[in-house]
Design an enzyme around this catalytic site. Sequence first.
Site, PDB file in Angstrom:
ATOM      1  CB  ILE A  15      26.536  52.534  10.256  1.00 41.36           C
ATOM      2  CG1 ILE A  15      27.754  51.825   9.625  1.00 41.36           C
ATOM      3  CG2 ILE A  15      26.918  53.916  10.776  1.00 41.36           C
ATOM      4  CD1 ILE A  15      28.312  52.496   8.384  1.00 41.36           C
ATOM      5  CG  ASP A  70      10.060  55.916   2.391  1.00 40.35           C
ATOM      6  OD1 ASP A  70      11.235  56.312   2.204  1.00 40.35           O
ATOM      7  OD2 ASP A  70       9.304  55.575   1.470  1.00 40.35           O
ATOM      8  CB  VAL A  71      14.569  59.155   4.735  1.00 41.37           C
ATOM      9  CG1 VAL A  71      14.910  58.714   6.137  1.00 41.37           C
ATOM     10  CG2 VAL A  71      15.328  58.346   3.692  1.00 41.37           C
ATOM     11  CE1 TYR A 162      26.360  54.580  -0.586  1.00 39.98           C
ATOM     12  CE2 TYR A 162      28.742  54.651  -0.826  1.00 39.98           C
ATOM     13  CZ  TYR A 162      27.626  54.543  -0.024  1.00 39.98           C
ATOM     14  OH  TYR A 162      27.767  54.418   1.345  1.00 39.98           O
TER      15      TYR A 162
HETATM   16  P1  NAD Z   1      22.581  49.052   6.118  1.00 42.88           P
HETATM   17  O1  NAD Z   1      21.954  48.684   4.834  1.00 42.88           O
HETATM   18  O2  NAD Z   1      22.725  48.014   7.159  1.00 42.88           O
HETATM   19  O3  NAD Z   1      21.827  50.284   6.796  1.00 42.88           O
HETATM   20  C1  NAD Z   1      21.118  51.242   6.069  1.00 42.88           C
HETATM   21  C2  NAD Z   1      19.783  51.411   6.738  1.00 42.88           C
HETATM   22  O4  NAD Z   1      19.033  52.425   6.043  1.00 42.88           O
HETATM   23  C3  NAD Z   1      18.957  50.112   6.682  1.00 42.88           C
HETATM   24  O5  NAD Z   1      18.484  49.794   7.968  1.00 42.88           O
HETATM   25  C4  NAD Z   1      17.853  50.454   5.715  1.00 42.88           C
HETATM   26  O6  NAD Z   1      16.646  49.770   5.975  1.00 42.88           O
HETATM   27  C5  NAD Z   1      17.714  51.957   5.943  1.00 42.88           C
HETATM   28  N1  NAD Z   1      16.998  52.612   4.842  1.00 42.88           N
HETATM   29  C6  NAD Z   1      17.148  52.432   3.518  1.00 42.88           C
HETATM   30  N2  NAD Z   1      16.261  53.156   2.838  1.00 42.88           N
HETATM   31  C7  NAD Z   1      15.512  53.826   3.749  1.00 42.88           C
HETATM   32  C8  NAD Z   1      14.429  54.723   3.662  1.00 42.88           C
HETATM   33  N3  NAD Z   1      13.903  55.095   2.482  1.00 42.88           N
HETATM   34  N4  NAD Z   1      13.912  55.223   4.810  1.00 42.88           N
HETATM   35  C9  NAD Z   1      14.418  54.862   6.019  1.00 42.88           C
HETATM   36  N5  NAD Z   1      15.447  53.998   6.160  1.00 42.88           N
HETATM   37  C10 NAD Z   1      15.990  53.489   5.038  1.00 42.88           C
HETATM   38  O7  NAD Z   1      23.996  49.665   5.745  1.00 42.88           O
HETATM   39  P2  NAD Z   1      25.008  50.573   6.605  1.00 42.88           P
HETATM   40  O8  NAD Z   1      26.346  50.269   6.078  1.00 42.88           O
HETATM   41  O9  NAD Z   1      24.750  50.442   8.051  1.00 42.88           O
HETATM   42  O10 NAD Z   1      24.601  52.034   6.094  1.00 42.88           O
HETATM   43  C11 NAD Z   1      24.335  53.124   6.974  1.00 42.88           C
HETATM   44  C12 NAD Z   1      24.876  54.404   6.344  1.00 42.88           C
HETATM   45  O11 NAD Z   1      26.307  54.321   6.295  1.00 42.88           O
HETATM   46  C13 NAD Z   1      24.423  54.624   4.908  1.00 42.88           C
HETATM   47  O12 NAD Z   1      24.145  56.007   4.713  1.00 42.88           O
HETATM   48  C14 NAD Z   1      25.646  54.228   4.099  1.00 42.88           C
HETATM   49  O13 NAD Z   1      25.673  54.838   2.838  1.00 42.88           O
HETATM   50  C15 NAD Z   1      26.756  54.691   5.003  1.00 42.88           C
HETATM   51  N6  NAD Z   1      28.072  54.080   4.782  1.00 42.88           N
HETATM   52  C16 NAD Z   1      28.280  52.751   4.917  1.00 42.88           C
HETATM   53  C17 NAD Z   1      29.559  52.244   4.739  1.00 42.88           C
HETATM   54  C18 NAD Z   1      29.878  50.787   4.910  1.00 42.88           C
HETATM   55  O14 NAD Z   1      31.025  50.397   4.652  1.00 42.88           O
HETATM   56  N7  NAD Z   1      28.952  49.954   5.342  1.00 42.88           N
HETATM   57  C19 NAD Z   1      30.617  53.095   4.412  1.00 42.88           C
HETATM   58  C20 NAD Z   1      30.362  54.440   4.277  1.00 42.88           C
HETATM   59  C21 NAD Z   1      29.092  54.940   4.476  1.00 42.88           C
END
Ligand code: NAD
Length: 259
Positions: A15, A70-71, A162
């Site tokens: 995303i 790293d957040v 979560y």
């Molecule tokens: P994803 O795992 O591809 O992306 C998450 C990203 O966050 C990754 O690139 C990961 O390396 C990064 N990350 C994790 N820990 C970190 C840290 N400590 N510091 C910096 N970066 C860090 O998954 P996604 O689905 O693209 O998730 C993006 C956001 O969308 C997240 O907040 C997730 O909770 C939210 N989300 C996803 C969905 C879905 O269906 N995929 C639905 C609702 C919300």
Amino acid sequence: MAGRSVLVTGGARGIGRGIAAAFLRAGDRVMIADVTVPADWNYELASAGELQATQAELAELGEVDAVGLDVTDSESCQQAVAKTIERFGGIDVLANNAGVVDSGPLDAFPEESWDRIFDVNVKGIYLMTRAALDALRASDDAAVVITASIAGKRGSANLSAYCASKFAAVGLTQSLAQEFAPDGIRVNALCPGIVGTAMWHDHLMANQGEEAFEARMQELIPLGRPQTADDMGEAAVYLASARNVSGIALAVAGGLEMH
Ligand code: NAD
């Protein structure tokens, strides 16, 4: 409104990458920030190589740079902010998108996973927003977009940590929207429905394949398809651009969540 400086956390893939691409298409300059040091988690997070590759691919769309982040580490957040300011002269939009998921029944849920989810999904927003606040205050068109989730609007069995973290993200959004309004900074949450990223393919529906995922989503989602990273990018640009919208949590979920 084009030409803004945008910092996207978790921007190496999924995303976050969709959000970065959408801002680039809108004519903004984007810093993508993500982990570059392997972390111990139940599925693989991004890597330095993935971050670099994404930067190179997105460069076709506009001016983009990348920084390790790293957040959960305050100093790392400050460094990512400093690099963005150095590169683009300020920060107009902060997209707090980094997140992790783990699932399972509460009585078997590891305490370390609980803490990690809250560290990344909640404390990470606090640390990043605090680090970027002076720069946002200095902008005359400032916005924060927080990637929450439909899991921040409705609880689900086996997803308690979560969901609780995403409800917290919505609470943070509303509180910061009020707190920063006098500075003219708008704060909104984006609530994705179901996007086929690592969260689904490597954890929630691991090893079930793309076809099974698509079929399940067709059945589940009123508009008949999963959401895409581009859907999220479109909504993030809207939330960062709407001049009189603040404190909302916008579901982009094909009708799966209507609140
Ligand atoms: P994803 O795992 O591809 O992306 C998450 C990203 O966050 C990754 O690139 C990961 O390396 C990064 N990350 C994790 N820990 C970190 C840290 N400590 N510091 C910096 N970066 C860090 O998954 P996604 O689905 O693209 O998730 C993006 C956001 O969308 C997240 O907040 C997730 O909770 C939210 N989300 C996803 C969905 C879905 O269906 N995929 C639905 C609702 C919300």
